[in-house]
Every structure is written in structure tokens, then in C-alpha cells.
Design a protein around this motif. Structure first.
Motif, short mmCIF file in Angstrom:
data_model
loop_
_atom_site.label_atom_id
_atom_site.label_comp_id
_atom_site.label_asym_id
_atom_site.label_seq_id
_atom_site.Cartn_x
_atom_site.Cartn_y
_atom_site.Cartn_z
N ALA A 304 0.83 -1.21 0.00
CA ALA A 304 0.00 0.00 0.00
C ALA A 304 0.86 1.25 0.00
O ALA A 304 0.53 2.26 -0.65
CB ALA A 304 -0.94 -0.01 1.21
N VAL A 305 1.98 1.23 0.73
CA VAL A 305 2.89 2.37 0.75
C VAL A 305 3.48 2.59 -0.64
O VAL A 305 3.52 3.72 -1.16
CB VAL A 305 4.02 2.17 1.78
CG1 VAL A 305 5.10 3.22 1.63
CG2 VAL A 305 3.44 2.21 3.20
N GLU A 314 8.22 2.99 8.60
CA GLU A 314 9.55 2.44 8.84
C GLU A 314 9.50 0.94 8.58
O GLU A 314 8.68 0.23 9.15
CB GLU A 314 9.99 2.71 10.27
CG GLU A 314 11.37 2.13 10.59
CD GLU A 314 11.73 2.23 12.06
OE1 GLU A 314 12.79 1.70 12.43
OE2 GLU A 314 10.94 2.83 12.82
N ILE A 315 10.38 0.48 7.71
CA ILE A 315 10.43 -0.94 7.36
C ILE A 315 11.81 -1.48 7.71
O ILE A 315 12.81 -0.97 7.23
CB ILE A 315 10.14 -1.17 5.86
CG1 ILE A 315 8.73 -0.66 5.51
CG2 ILE A 315 10.28 -2.64 5.50
CD1 ILE A 315 8.41 -0.75 4.04
N ARG A 316 11.83 -2.50 8.55
CA ARG A 316 13.09 -3.14 8.93
C ARG A 316 13.16 -4.52 8.29
O ARG A 316 12.23 -5.31 8.42
CB ARG A 316 13.20 -3.26 10.45
CG ARG A 316 13.17 -1.93 11.19
CD ARG A 316 13.27 -2.15 12.68
NE ARG A 316 13.05 -0.90 13.42
CZ ARG A 316 12.98 -0.83 14.75
NH1 ARG A 316 13.11 -1.94 15.48
NH2 ARG A 316 12.76 0.33 15.35
N HIS A 317 14.26 -4.78 7.63
CA HIS A 317 14.46 -6.10 7.02
C HIS A 317 15.12 -7.02 8.05
O HIS A 317 16.16 -6.68 8.63
CB HIS A 317 15.32 -5.98 5.76
CG HIS A 317 14.62 -5.25 4.65
ND1 HIS A 317 13.94 -5.90 3.65
CD2 HIS A 317 14.47 -3.92 4.40
CE1 HIS A 317 13.41 -5.02 2.83
NE2 HIS A 317 13.72 -3.80 3.27
N PRO A 329 7.47 -1.68 12.79
CA PRO A 329 7.22 -1.44 14.22
C PRO A 329 5.86 -0.82 14.52
O PRO A 329 5.16 -1.25 15.43
CB PRO A 329 8.36 -0.51 14.63
CG PRO A 329 9.44 -0.74 13.62
CD PRO A 329 8.74 -1.05 12.35
N ARG A 330 5.49 0.21 13.75
CA ARG A 330 4.24 0.91 14.05
C ARG A 330 3.03 0.02 13.78
O ARG A 330 2.07 -0.01 14.57
CB ARG A 330 4.15 2.18 13.21
CG ARG A 330 3.10 3.16 13.71
CD ARG A 330 3.03 4.39 12.81
NE ARG A 330 4.35 4.98 12.61
CZ ARG A 330 4.61 5.87 11.68
NH1 ARG A 330 3.66 6.26 10.86
NH2 ARG A 330 5.82 6.37 11.55
N VAL A 331 3.06 -0.73 12.68
CA VAL A 331 1.96 -1.64 12.36
C VAL A 331 1.86 -2.73 13.42
O VAL A 331 0.76 -3.11 13.86
CB VAL A 331 2.17 -2.26 10.96
CG1 VAL A 331 1.11 -3.32 10.67
CG2 VAL A 331 2.14 -1.18 9.90
N ASN A 332 3.02 -3.24 13.87
CA ASN A 332 3.03 -4.29 14.88
C ASN A 332 2.40 -3.80 16.19
O ASN A 332 1.60 -4.52 16.83
CB ASN A 332 4.46 -4.74 15.14
CG ASN A 332 4.55 -5.96 16.03
OD1 ASN A 332 4.17 -7.06 15.63
ND2 ASN A 332 5.05 -5.79 17.23
N LEU A 333 2.73 -2.57 16.59
CA LEU A 333 2.19 -2.02 17.83
C LEU A 333 0.67 -1.83 17.73
O LEU A 333 -0.08 -2.19 18.66
CB LEU A 333 2.86 -0.68 18.14
CG LEU A 333 2.37 0.05 19.39
CD1 LEU A 333 2.59 -0.79 20.64
CD2 LEU A 333 3.06 1.41 19.51
N LEU A 334 0.20 -1.30 16.60
CA LEU A 334 -1.23 -1.09 16.42
C LEU A 334 -1.99 -2.42 16.42
O LEU A 334 -3.07 -2.54 17.02
CB LEU A 334 -1.49 -0.34 15.11
CG LEU A 334 -1.07 1.13 15.07
CD1 LEU A 334 -1.22 1.70 13.67
CD2 LEU A 334 -1.88 1.95 16.07
N ALA A 589 7.63 8.03 7.49
CA ALA A 589 9.03 7.70 7.76
C ALA A 589 9.95 8.63 6.98
O ALA A 589 9.60 9.13 5.90
CB ALA A 589 9.32 6.25 7.41
N ASP A 590 11.12 8.86 7.51
CA ASP A 590 12.10 9.73 6.87
C ASP A 590 12.49 9.20 5.50
O ASP A 590 12.79 8.02 5.34
CB ASP A 590 13.35 9.82 7.77
CG ASP A 590 14.37 10.78 7.20
OD1 ASP A 590 14.08 11.97 7.10
OD2 ASP A 590 15.48 10.30 6.87
N ALA A 591 12.46 10.09 4.50
CA ALA A 591 12.77 9.68 3.12
C ALA A 591 14.19 9.14 3.00
O ALA A 591 14.45 8.21 2.22
CB ALA A 591 12.56 10.85 2.17
N THR A 592 15.11 9.71 3.77
CA THR A 592 16.50 9.24 3.71
C THR A 592 16.59 7.77 4.08
O THR A 592 17.26 6.98 3.40
CB THR A 592 17.37 10.08 4.67
OG1 THR A 592 17.26 11.45 4.32
CG2 THR A 592 18.82 9.63 4.59
#
Length: 611
Positions: A304-305, A314-317, A329-334, A589-592
Motif C-alpha cells: 500500500a505504501v 519504517e520498514i526493517r528487514h 514497528p508501528r503496524v506491529n504495535l497497532l 518515515a524519513d525519506a533518507t
């Protein structure tokens, strides 16, 4: 095939724990069922599994792969190919509805699955009843906590555990069919007709509960990209479908042998020494089912993003070898907070059952609509076969949806609330970004004009390369204009870089980069990524060397515009939607980090815009 068992069939594999019990309770309004009621409910379950899962999903939907990827958004992207702009927007809205409904299902599945398994402790002794909800919460908390470490190691045992689960429930059912072999008559669909005709009002409510038996069907298609069609089909036909049928028939025979007393047939027919191991195995199976849904939610949000339906997360591999192993992280918390609130609020799986079907049936209706478009536009079917098959699937899906929508006040409002919130967020983000893009374009200067002016009367040139990120390839980026205004210098090489998401899950390296020279000082570069890929600008820049763009990464600076968005009276959206869009933009999330650009090479230029 074991991998497909562990992930794809985790949800549908746990449905025997509660599906038949809830359907019999709905058909009787109590705890005592007659023979015709048992046979009617069983026949509904058998034919629902056959028509919805085997015929619709196994035979047809799994063939609608978008470069080997599946799921609602993949099907939407496939359906949008070649459509007019207006038709494409309609399909986009349909896809948003499907994605929102899936996330509604992702909230309810872990709650009802784990809760129903832990309720098996009550069968061992009623003294466990006060501890069912706390035990469920104790199981769910670590499940969400370990997501940050990745699921690669745990997934290796999913297949064997789920295989053992299916063999156990199949064997359990087979042993009890002998209690009343006449239960096998339920394979005759005439029992459905008899049941519906003799008590149509009750039967309609029963259909909503029967749907619990097929709620994991969407996972077959969603996980197509992980395993491919063949393992999913083999696992269903060889292990899952036969074991599910054996267990449902065994439960039905067990109920009839006890004079129609319903109770909790799944656990009660595993009496004696087998009860405690079955409760433990059921708990493990429901944890696996929950894990599969959580991972699916991560994948859907990332898609979707990429398709600009949600702000950047924020996506962590979590794996160096598998790109699909991600953690948000944010999706997991929600998800964790929502699931635990449901467990505490409803307290038992039978109460949650009413909330379960609406989101899944709605998503299946969406799949049928998108499948029709694919049949006509992609597969080039003629009208009559495509329409005929769609009507068959549509009647079944709408029938189940109608039966489930009647349970709104009994808990179905949870599905509608979650899906509605997600849909509003998606529509707000998509509409807001479009309006912002259109307003920004009106005030921006054409890039070709700036390039011509800078060539004719160049300012002070400094060594190195400047890369300006922008979503508008025809206008001069705000960061470039502010750089010229304040620094009054220009780099020797200036690249206008745009990142585009393709309507395909992945993009081959040969199609990743498009370089268009403007003059000696400027060039346009377009990078294409699939909606299943994580954009990595430095890695993609390595491909540019092969196409003639020579640069030194240590003398390359990346210029990004950081927008401060303000609401305006004539934005085109209501004020509340303006505020929601601004809030969503602030959480992006930060574009960088999102584009994986080296932080030491980034220059951010602040701008204020109105929406």
C-alpha cells in the motif's frame, strides 16, 4: 509443500475448533441439535469448502498471478492494466476496500484463533475458565514482541507442526465417524435444501457461522508469491481438504452419538490422554495462523505504501537473504493493541465469531469483482463465460456477506470499524497527495526552462554531483530552486531523480533505470521499483554506471525537500480530512531512511506548502 501448509493453511486449519460448534449453536439457538440440523450444517460446510476454496480459489483465483505475486493489491494492480483513467480509479477504490477489509481480518484472526484454542483448557476442567483470557494475553504478548527478530527461524518449524496438526485432526475425526456413520450423508447437497426450506430464518443466521469454516481462503492467494501455485494446490488436495472433511464429519458423528448435545465437540471427542496434547497442538496451530496473518499485514502495508495508498512506514528487514522478511514497528504495535483489546473486550471466541465473518466475506466479494476484470481484460475471456462464473461466485459470496452483515450489533461492528478507519486513511492519503501535487505544480517553474537559463548564464559551478529527489519530473524541484536562491551556486552535474512504483511486484534491472540527458549541466533519471520491492537508490545508481552516468558517491550530494504542510480553505477536501492528511504526512518515515540513502550525503531543504 510443508512451507505452504505452515503459512498458507494456518488460518483455515484452525477453523474446526469453532466453526461447527458456532454453526450448530446458530441453527438451534441452544445446545441441542437434531439430526437434520447436524446434516444440514455439515453439508453447508462441505460445499462451502468445495465451492469457495477448491473451485474459486484453487482452480481460478490462483491463476490470476501478477508476475507470480498474489493478494488483493496484486490483483488490483493486474486488473488496472490497460484501463481508462476513470475505470482505473474505480478499480483502485475497490482494491482499497479489499485491503482495508484484510487489515480488519488481521486484527480479529489472532484474537479468535488463540482464544478458541486456550478455551480447550475449560474442557479439561471448568476451573480454568477464569484464566482463559489472561493465558491468551500471555501467549499473544510474546508473539508480537518477537516480530522484531524476524520469522525466518520460527517459520522453519511451521510446516512440520501444521502437518502434524492436520494429521491429528484428521485422525481424530476418522476415529469418531464410526460413532454414527450416517453422518456421511451430509455430502449430499439436498440436505442443504431441506435445511434451508424448513427453517429459512434460522438457516440464514447459520450461514454466517458456517462461513467460519472458510475464513482462511484469502491466504491461499495472498501467499502465492512465497510458494507458487503448485505447492499450495498439492497441500490443499492431498492433506488439508481431506483432513478438514474427516474432522468435520467426526465432530458431526460425535454430536449425533450424544443425542445432539453440542458442547465443544472438537475438544470433547479427544477425551482422556489425547485431550491435553490436542489443546497444546491447537494452541501451536493458532499461533502459527496468527503469525501468518501478522506477516501478511506487513506485506500488504508495504504494498500500500509503494502504491501511494499510505504514508511511508519504517520498514526493517529481518533477513539478509529473503526480501519478504520484514518488520514494521508501528503496524506491529497497532495490531498488538487492537488484538489484546478485542480479547479483553469480548472474552470468549463465540462472542468474537460474530465479528469475524464480515471483513472476510467483504474481501471475497472484492476478489470476485477484480477477478471478473482480469478474466475480461487480461485473460481475454468472452462475456458469457466470465459473467457466468462471476455470477456463481458472486451469489455465494454475497449470500455469505448478507448473512454476516446481520451480526453487526453482535460484534460485526468491529470489522466494519477497523476496515472503515483504514479505508478513510487510504482515501485521504491518496487524495491529499494528488491535490498537493497539483497545487505544487501550479507554482513551480518548468525544469527545461531552468536548465536552459542555467546553461545560458551559469552561476558559480562547484565540483561534484547534486541529486534532487522529486515526484514531478517536468518541474524544477523546490530543493533546486532554494539552493540557487540561497547558495547561488550549481554543481557541475545535476540529476533530477524520480522514483516510480510500477504496477508489477518486481522490476528487472534491465528496466530499472531510464536516463534522459537535458544538457551539459542537467539530466533526468527515473528509477522504477515494483510494489513488492524496497526502494534502494544507491544500489540502483550502480546500474546507472552501465548506462553512462559516471559519478563518485563520495562527491555526490542528495537534496531532499522537507515539506511543512498547512491547511487552506480551498483545498478541495473537508477541514477534518485536511487535518488528517497533515497528521499522516507528519508520521511518514524519513525519506533518507526509506530510500536507503547514506545520511552523510543528504541535504534537506525546508519548504512550506498548503493543501
Amino acid at each position: 509443500m510443508l512451507g505452504a501448509l505452515g503459512v498458507v493453511y494456518g488460518d483455515i486449519g484452525t477453523s474446526p475448533i469453532y466453526a461447527l460448534r458456532e454453526a450448530l449453536h446458530a441453527s438451534t439457538g441452544g445446545n441441542q441439535a437434531g439430526r437434520e440440523e447436524v446434516l444440514g450444517v455439515l453439508s453447508l460446510i462441505v460445499w462451502a469448502l468445495t465451492i469457495i476454496v477448491t473451485i474459486k480459489y484453487i482452480v481460478f483465483v490462483l491463476r490470476a498471478d501478477n508476475r507470480r505475486e498474489g493478494g488483493t493489491l496484486s490483483l488490483m494492480a493486474l486488473a488496472r492494466r490497460g484501463l481508462s483513467k476513470r475505470s482505473s480509479l474505480v478499480i483502485l477504490l475497490v482494491g482499497m476496500c479489499g485491503a482495508a477489509l484484510f487489515l480488519g481480518d488481521a486484527v480479529i484472526t489472532p484474537a479468535i484463533s488463540v482464544l478458541s484454542a486456550v478455551e480447550g483448557l475449560e474442557v479439561i476442567t471448568p476451573a480454568f475458565k477464569p484464566y482463559v483470557v489472561p493465558t491468551t494475553l500471555i501467549i499473544l504478548a510474546p508473539l508480537f514482541a518477537v516480530q522484531r527478530f524476524g520469522t525466518g527461524g520460527v517459520a522453519s518449524i511451521f510446516g512440520p507442526v501444521t502437518a502434524l496438526w492436520f494429521l491429528a485432526i484428521g485422525s481424530s475425526g476418522l476415529m469418531h465417524i464410526a460413532d454414527d456413520p450416517s453422518v456421511l450423508a451430509a455430502i449430499n447437497p439436498l440436505h442443504i435444501a431441506y435445511f434451508l426450506s424448513h427453517s429459512p430464518g434460522t438457516a440464514f443466521m447459520t450461514i454466517g457461522a458456517v462461513f467460519l469454516a472458510v475464513t482462511g481462503a484469502e491466504a491461499l492467494y495472498a501467499d502465492l508469491g512465497h510458494f507458487g501455485r503448485r505447492p499450495i494446490v498439492l497441500a490443499w488436495l492431498v492433506i488439508v481438504f481431506p483432513c478438514l472433511l474427516l474432522n468435520y464429519f467426526g465432530q458431526g458423528a460425535f454430536v449425533l452419538s450424544r443425542g445432539g448435545t453440542i458442547g465443544h465437540p472438537f475438544f470433547e471427542m479427544n477425551h482422556g490422554w489425547a485431550l491435553l496434547p490436542m489443546v497444546a497442538l491447537a494452541t501451536a496451530a493458532t499461533i502459527i495462523a496468527s503469525q501468518a496473518v501478522i506477516s501478511g499485514a506487513y506485506s500488504l502495508v508495504r504494498q500500500a505504501v509503494q502504491l501511494n495508498m499510505l504514508p511511508r512506514f519504517e520498514i526493517r528487514h529481518t533477513s539478509e537473504t529473503q526480501s519478504g522478511q520484514i518488520y514494521l514497528p508501528r503496524v506491529n504495535l497497532l495490531l498488538a493493541l487492537s488484538v489484546m483489546l478485542l480479547v479483553v473486550g469480548f472474552g470468549e471466541s463465540s462472542a468474537l465469531a460474530s465479528a469475524y465473518g464480515i471483513s472476510v466475506t467483504g474481501e471475497m466479494v472484492v476478489t470476485t469483482i477484480l477477478l471478473y476484470v482480469v478474466m475480461r481484460r487480461i485473460w481475454r475471456w468472452t462475456l458469457l463465460p466470465a459473467l457466468g462464473l462471476t455470477l456463481v461466485f458472486g451469489v455465494v459470496d454475497v449470500g455469505f456477506f448478507s448473512a454476516n452483515i446481520m451480526k453487526v450489533l453482535d460484534g460485526g461492528w468491529v470489522s466494519i470499524l477497523v476496515a472503515g478507519v483504514v479505508l478513510v486513511v487510504m482515501m485521504t492519503w491518496a487524495r491529499g497527495t494528488r491535490l498537493l501535487f497539483e497545487k505544487a505544480r501550479k507554482s513551480e517553474v518548468p525544469l527545461d526552462f531552468i536548465a536552459e537559463q542555467m546553461t545560458a548564464t551559469p552561476p558559480q559551478l562547484v565540483p561534484g554531483t547534486a541529486v534532487f529527489l522529486t515526484s514531478d519530473r517536468t518541474s524544477a524541484p523546490a530543493a533546486l530552486m532554494h539552493s540557487l536562491k540561497h547558495y547561488k551556486v550549481l554543481h557541475e552535474q545535476n540529476v533530477i531523480l524520480s522514483v516510480v512504483t510500477a504496477q508489477d511486484p518486481t522490476v528487472p534491472d534491465s528496466e530499472r533505470i531510464k536516463i534522459t540527458p537535458i544538457n551539459d549541466l542537467f539530466m533526468r533519471v527515473t528509477m522504477r521499483f515494483g510494489y513488492m520491492e524496497q526502494p534502494n537508490i544507491p544500489k540502483a545508481m550502480a546500474i546507472c554506471r552501465k548506462q553512462g552516468w559516471k559519478f563518485d558517491i563520495m562527491s555526490t550530494s542528495f537534496f531532499l525537500s522537507r515539506r511543512s504542510i498547512k491547511a487552506s480553505a480551498n483545498s478541495g477536501m473537508p477541514l477534518w480530512q485536511d487535518q488528517l492528511f497533515i497528521g499522516l504526512a507528519g508520521t511518514a518515515a524519513d525519506a533518507t531512511q526509506y530510500f536507503q540513502i547514506p545520511t552523510g550525503r543528504v541535504v534537506e531543504v525546508g519548504t512550506q506548502v498548503t493543501v
